[in-house]
Design a protein around this motif. Structure first.
Motif, PDB file in Angstrom:
ATOM      1  N   THR A  76      41.778  56.006  38.305  1.00  0.00           N
ATOM      2  CA  THR A  76      42.254  55.413  39.398  1.00  0.00           C
ATOM      3  C   THR A  76      43.661  54.820  39.391  1.00  0.00           C
ATOM      4  O   THR A  76      43.795  53.907  38.383  1.00  0.00           O
ATOM      5  N   GLY A  77      44.413  54.883  40.392  1.00  0.00           N
ATOM      6  CA  GLY A  77      45.578  54.126  40.414  1.00  0.00           C
ATOM      7  C   GLY A  77      46.096  54.255  41.651  1.00  0.00           C
ATOM      8  O   GLY A  77      46.023  55.339  42.472  1.00  0.00           O
ATOM      9  N   GLY A  78      47.002  53.383  42.091  1.00  0.00           N
ATOM     10  CA  GLY A  78      47.522  53.196  43.327  1.00  0.00           C
ATOM     11  C   GLY A  78      48.316  52.080  43.811  1.00  0.00           C
ATOM     12  O   GLY A  78      48.634  51.192  42.857  1.00  0.00           O
ATOM     13  N   GLY A  79      48.788  51.775  45.107  1.00  0.00           N
ATOM     14  CA  GLY A  79      49.600  50.774  45.443  1.00  0.00           C
ATOM     15  C   GLY A  79      48.539  49.608  46.386  1.00  0.00           C
ATOM     16  O   GLY A  79      47.729  50.214  47.125  1.00  0.00           O
ATOM     17  N   VAL A  80      48.900  48.566  46.366  1.00  0.00           N
ATOM     18  CA  VAL A  80      48.524  47.600  47.418  1.00  0.00           C
ATOM     19  C   VAL A  80      49.471  46.747  47.976  1.00  0.00           C
ATOM     20  O   VAL A  80      50.450  46.532  47.456  1.00  0.00           O
ATOM     21  N   ALA A  81      49.276  46.255  49.314  1.00  0.00           N
ATOM     22  CA  ALA A  81      49.942  45.427  49.822  1.00  0.00           C
ATOM     23  C   ALA A  81      49.259  44.615  50.994  1.00  0.00           C
ATOM     24  O   ALA A  81      48.411  45.141  51.408  1.00  0.00           O
ATOM     25  N   GLY A  82      49.960  43.432  51.156  1.00  0.00           N
ATOM     26  CA  GLY A  82      49.096  42.391  52.270  1.00  0.00           C
ATOM     27  C   GLY A  82      49.754  41.144  52.811  1.00  0.00           C
ATOM     28  O   GLY A  82      50.973  41.105  52.131  1.00  0.00           O
ATOM     29  N   TYR A  83      49.154  40.332  53.209  1.00  0.00           N
ATOM     30  CA  TYR A  83      49.804  38.943  53.649  1.00  0.00           C
ATOM     31  C   TYR A  83      48.782  37.972  53.486  1.00  0.00           C
ATOM     32  O   TYR A  83      47.477  38.189  53.723  1.00  0.00           O
ATOM     33  N   ASN A  84      49.218  36.810  53.010  1.00  0.00           N
ATOM     34  CA  ASN A  84      48.400  35.548  52.724  1.00  0.00           C
ATOM     35  C   ASN A  84      48.749  34.407  53.577  1.00  0.00           C
ATOM     36  O   ASN A  84      49.932  34.353  53.830  1.00  0.00           O
ATOM     37  N   TRP A  85      47.766  33.612  54.003  1.00  0.00           N
ATOM     38  CA  TRP A  85      47.909  32.282  54.431  1.00  0.00           C
ATOM     39  C   TRP A  85      47.159  31.162  53.369  1.00  0.00           C
ATOM     40  O   TRP A  85      45.778  31.352  53.240  1.00  0.00           O
ATOM     41  N   GLN A  86      47.919  30.490  52.968  1.00  0.00           N
ATOM     42  CA  GLN A  86      47.578  29.247  51.996  1.00  0.00           C
ATOM     43  C   GLN A  86      47.639  27.953  52.628  1.00  0.00           C
ATOM     44  O   GLN A  86      48.358  27.662  53.324  1.00  0.00           O
TER      45      GLN A  86
END
Length: 259
Positions: A76-86
């Motif tokens: 398996t292989g691919g891309g990931v994206a997101g947003y964090n609140w710390q």
């Protein structure tokens, strides 16, 4: 007399010091505490994107009155994206990914009296997820997190009857399956913007009922076969993510002249 002179000298010294202070000859410095630190924000805050590779293991259950099972492993292989609140060492986030996956499972039964066979196939070609994340940040550069949410993917289901009960036919259906996913992982900051990531997820597409029809091949008119498929798999991945929101350094304490 001497005592009187000493007292008068002390009074004149005090008067001279007061005059100098009033005239601004002496400057007094006072400590000004730094502004209160914002408890939210940190190195993992903001948008991020990256790539992940790994491997996984898939399984399928085929139900045609009896339950048949098979397993396979794939890349398996691919891309990931997101947003964090710390905030205060806690992290909340939302992310999505899209991945290639190659797992091909085959199950089947034979006809003891007629010598024919019936074969079922389930192939998972790709998958994606939309997930929420919750985690804990330690030492400002280490994150451990759990994640879960919606999963979807491309699955090909097939059937092949080779003279089973005197019938020969085959059929294939391509489905976009929808299910759920859960997992967890870790991230480690390599510098202000790059982080190493390792995670593992379980994906379950649930049950799908497919109906296959065929004409001829021993059929008296139209042959219909209704097959239930239950597909699930797990993946383990590693990769790099780029953090776009690296925070500015906190201001240092300062000493300012008293006004």
């Amino acid at each position: 007399m001497k005592i009187f002179q000493i007292l008068m000298a002390g009074i004149f010294c005090l008067l001279g010091a007061s005059s100098a202070y009033a005239g601004g000859d002496l400057t007094d410095y006072a400590y000004t505490p730094p502004p209160a630190a914002n408890s939210c924000g940190g190195p993992f805050s903001g948008f991020y994107a990256g790539g992940l590779i790994g491997f996984g293991g898939a399984s399928t259950k085929t139900n045609v009155g009896i339950e048949l099972k098979d397993n396979d492993r794939g890349f398996t292989g691919g891309g990931v994206a997101g947003y964090n609140w710390q905030c205060n060492g806690w992290l909340l986030g939302a992310e999505t990914d899209i991945n290639y996956f190659n797992a091909d499972m085959t199950t089947g039964i034979t006809c003891p009296t007629c010598g024919g066979s019936l074969t079922f196939g389930s192939e998972i070609n790709w998958y994606g997820t939309v997930r929420g994340r919750v985690g804990l940040v330690g030492n400002e550069n280490f994150l451990i997190f759990a994640m879960g949410g919606l999963a979807y993917g491309g699955v090909d289901h097939s059937i092949n009857s080779n003279a089973f009960n005197g019938v020969t036919f085959s059929g294939t259906q391509s489905d976009t399956a929808v299910g759920w996913t859960a997992g967890g992982g870790i991230e480690y900051l390599l510098n202000d913007n790059w982080a190493f990531r390792a995670d593992a997820s379980y994906i379950d597409f649930g049950s799908t009922d497919d109906t296959f029809t065929a004409n001829g091949g021993g059929c008296a008119g139209t042959c219909t076969a209704r097959v239930g498929y239950d597909d699930s798999f797990w993946v383990a991945r590693v990769g790099l993510t780029y953090l776009f929101g690296a925070p500015a350094a906190a201001p240092a304490p300062a000493y300012e002249p008293m006004k």
